[in-house]
Design a protein around this motif. Sequence first.
Motif, PDB file in Angstrom:
ATOM      1  N   TYR A  71      -7.534 -15.534  -4.599  1.00  0.00           N
ATOM      2  CA  TYR A  71      -6.977 -14.174  -4.633  1.00  0.00           C
ATOM      3  C   TYR A  71      -7.703 -13.344  -5.682  1.00  0.00           C
ATOM      4  CZ  TYR A  71      -3.443 -10.475  -4.861  1.00  0.00           C
ATOM      5  OH  TYR A  71      -2.799  -9.267  -4.836  1.00  0.00           O
ATOM      6  N   LYS A 128      -3.122 -16.608  -4.496  1.00  0.00           N
ATOM      7  CA  LYS A 128      -2.089 -15.562  -4.459  1.00  0.00           C
ATOM      8  C   LYS A 128      -0.774 -16.052  -5.048  1.00  0.00           C
ATOM      9  CE  LYS A 128      -0.097 -11.752  -2.306  1.00  0.00           C
ATOM     10  NZ  LYS A 128       0.682 -11.225  -3.401  1.00  0.00           N
ATOM     11  N   PHE A 152      -1.042 -16.217  -8.804  1.00  0.00           N
ATOM     12  CA  PHE A 152      -1.042 -14.861  -9.349  1.00  0.00           C
ATOM     13  C   PHE A 152       0.358 -14.259  -9.281  1.00  0.00           C
ATOM     14  CE2 PHE A 152      -1.387 -10.295  -9.359  1.00  0.00           C
ATOM     15  CZ  PHE A 152      -2.249 -10.075 -10.422  1.00  0.00           C
ATOM     16  N   ASP A 153       1.041 -14.427  -8.157  1.00  0.00           N
ATOM     17  CA  ASP A 153       2.407 -13.896  -8.017  1.00  0.00           C
ATOM     18  C   ASP A 153       3.346 -14.505  -9.050  1.00  0.00           C
ATOM     19  OD1 ASP A 153       1.595 -12.292  -5.935  1.00  0.00           O
ATOM     20  OD2 ASP A 153       2.548 -13.493  -4.365  1.00  0.00           O
ATOM     21  N   TYR A 178       2.491 -12.785 -12.311  1.00  0.00           N
ATOM     22  CA  TYR A 178       2.935 -11.391 -12.224  1.00  0.00           C
ATOM     23  C   TYR A 178       4.449 -11.309 -12.448  1.00  0.00           C
ATOM     24  CZ  TYR A 178       4.026  -6.889  -9.980  1.00  0.00           C
ATOM     25  OH  TYR A 178       4.504  -5.623  -9.697  1.00  0.00           O
ATOM     26  N   LYS A 219       6.520  -9.705 -15.527  1.00  0.00           N
ATOM     27  CA  LYS A 219       7.499  -8.642 -15.250  1.00  0.00           C
ATOM     28  C   LYS A 219       8.890  -9.038 -15.739  1.00  0.00           C
ATOM     29  CE  LYS A 219       9.390  -8.483 -11.417  1.00  0.00           C
ATOM     30  NZ  LYS A 219       9.995  -8.534 -10.142  1.00  0.00           N
ATOM     31  N   ASP A 268       5.586  -0.242  -7.237  1.00  0.00           N
ATOM     32  CA  ASP A 268       4.402   0.527  -6.861  1.00  0.00           C
ATOM     33  C   ASP A 268       4.734   1.976  -6.496  1.00  0.00           C
ATOM     34  OD1 ASP A 268       5.637  -0.015  -4.446  1.00  0.00           O
ATOM     35  OD2 ASP A 268       3.808  -0.731  -3.446  1.00  0.00           O
ATOM     36  N   ASP A 328       3.642  -1.272 -11.092  1.00  0.00           N
ATOM     37  CA  ASP A 328       2.962  -2.371 -10.419  1.00  0.00           C
ATOM     38  C   ASP A 328       1.560  -2.545 -10.989  1.00  0.00           C
ATOM     39  OD1 ASP A 328       2.709  -4.354  -8.182  1.00  0.00           O
ATOM     40  OD2 ASP A 328       1.141  -2.945  -7.557  1.00  0.00           O
ATOM     41  N   ASP A 329       0.833  -1.458 -11.187  1.00  0.00           N
ATOM     42  CA  ASP A 329      -0.504  -1.528 -11.793  1.00  0.00           C
ATOM     43  C   ASP A 329      -0.432  -2.151 -13.185  1.00  0.00           C
ATOM     44  OD1 ASP A 329      -1.552  -0.165  -9.567  1.00  0.00           O
ATOM     45  OD2 ASP A 329      -1.411   1.796 -10.556  1.00  0.00           O
ATOM     46  N   ARG A 381       0.325  -5.919 -12.885  1.00  0.00           N
ATOM     47  CA  ARG A 381      -0.838  -6.621 -12.339  1.00  0.00           C
ATOM     48  C   ARG A 381      -1.895  -6.826 -13.433  1.00  0.00           C
ATOM     49  NH1 ARG A 381      -1.381  -7.737  -7.412  1.00  0.00           N
ATOM     50  NH2 ARG A 381       0.082  -6.999  -5.862  1.00  0.00           N
ATOM     51  N   ASP A 382      -2.129  -5.776 -14.189  1.00  0.00           N
ATOM     52  CA  ASP A 382      -3.101  -5.861 -15.277  1.00  0.00           C
ATOM     53  C   ASP A 382      -2.646  -6.867 -16.335  1.00  0.00           C
ATOM     54  OD1 ASP A 382      -5.543  -4.654 -16.686  1.00  0.00           O
ATOM     55  OD2 ASP A 382      -3.946  -4.384 -18.194  1.00  0.00           O
ATOM     56  N   GLU A 392      -3.049 -10.404 -15.039  1.00  0.00           N
ATOM     57  CA  GLU A 392      -4.453 -10.823 -15.044  1.00  0.00           C
ATOM     58  C   GLU A 392      -4.927 -11.115 -16.467  1.00  0.00           C
ATOM     59  OE1 GLU A 392      -8.710  -9.502 -13.154  1.00  0.00           O
ATOM     60  OE2 GLU A 392      -6.866  -8.756 -12.258  1.00  0.00           O
TER      61      GLU A 392
END
Length: 182
Positions: A21, A31, A34-35, A38, A42, A65, A79-80, A83-84, A87
């Motif tokens: 992903y 994915k 990563f989820d 994330y 959050k 988002d 969401d951005d 995500r950042d 990562e």
Amino acid sequence: ALVCLVASFPIRTYLATHETYVVVNGEAVNKVEFDYQYNLTKNNYITQYGSYLTYVKLDTSKPLDEQECGISDEFDTWDDYFRDAAEKNLVQVTALCDAAEKAGVSLDEDDQHEVDEQFSYIELAAKQYKYNSVSKYLQAAYGNGVTKKVVRHMLELSQLATKYSQQQYDSYTYTPEEIAAS
């Protein structure tokens, strides 16, 4: 159409757990992993700043988002932002795990016990929130496809990163004179 939709579930699950992903420090992250990161990021943010969420324009009942990020002009939406942050967390953990591997550092029995203990908290949370299985809780809390195996793997990576980081921190020693001079 319904048959095609149902038949595609195993394929989507396979791709989410086996296909790259994002690439972090040269390491493939799927994915599902990563989820997990994330949603962990959050959820930790919401827990830590829960009483301030209205001040930063974060409404947990609405899609992230579709909400303007209220704490940074660098990100258009929450969401951005998450995500950042996810990562960046993956970059840090991956770099520390790579360094640990190169230094010959690995998880020992005490570290595995710590991972087991963290996992037992997850099992307890599943019961407290009245999920009839840990798997269903993991799906709800961290995203589709997140399984016990994925969570344990991510907890082990986090534990190794923490162990190596602490070892590095502990290796720095300074005399009282050096401290006074700084």
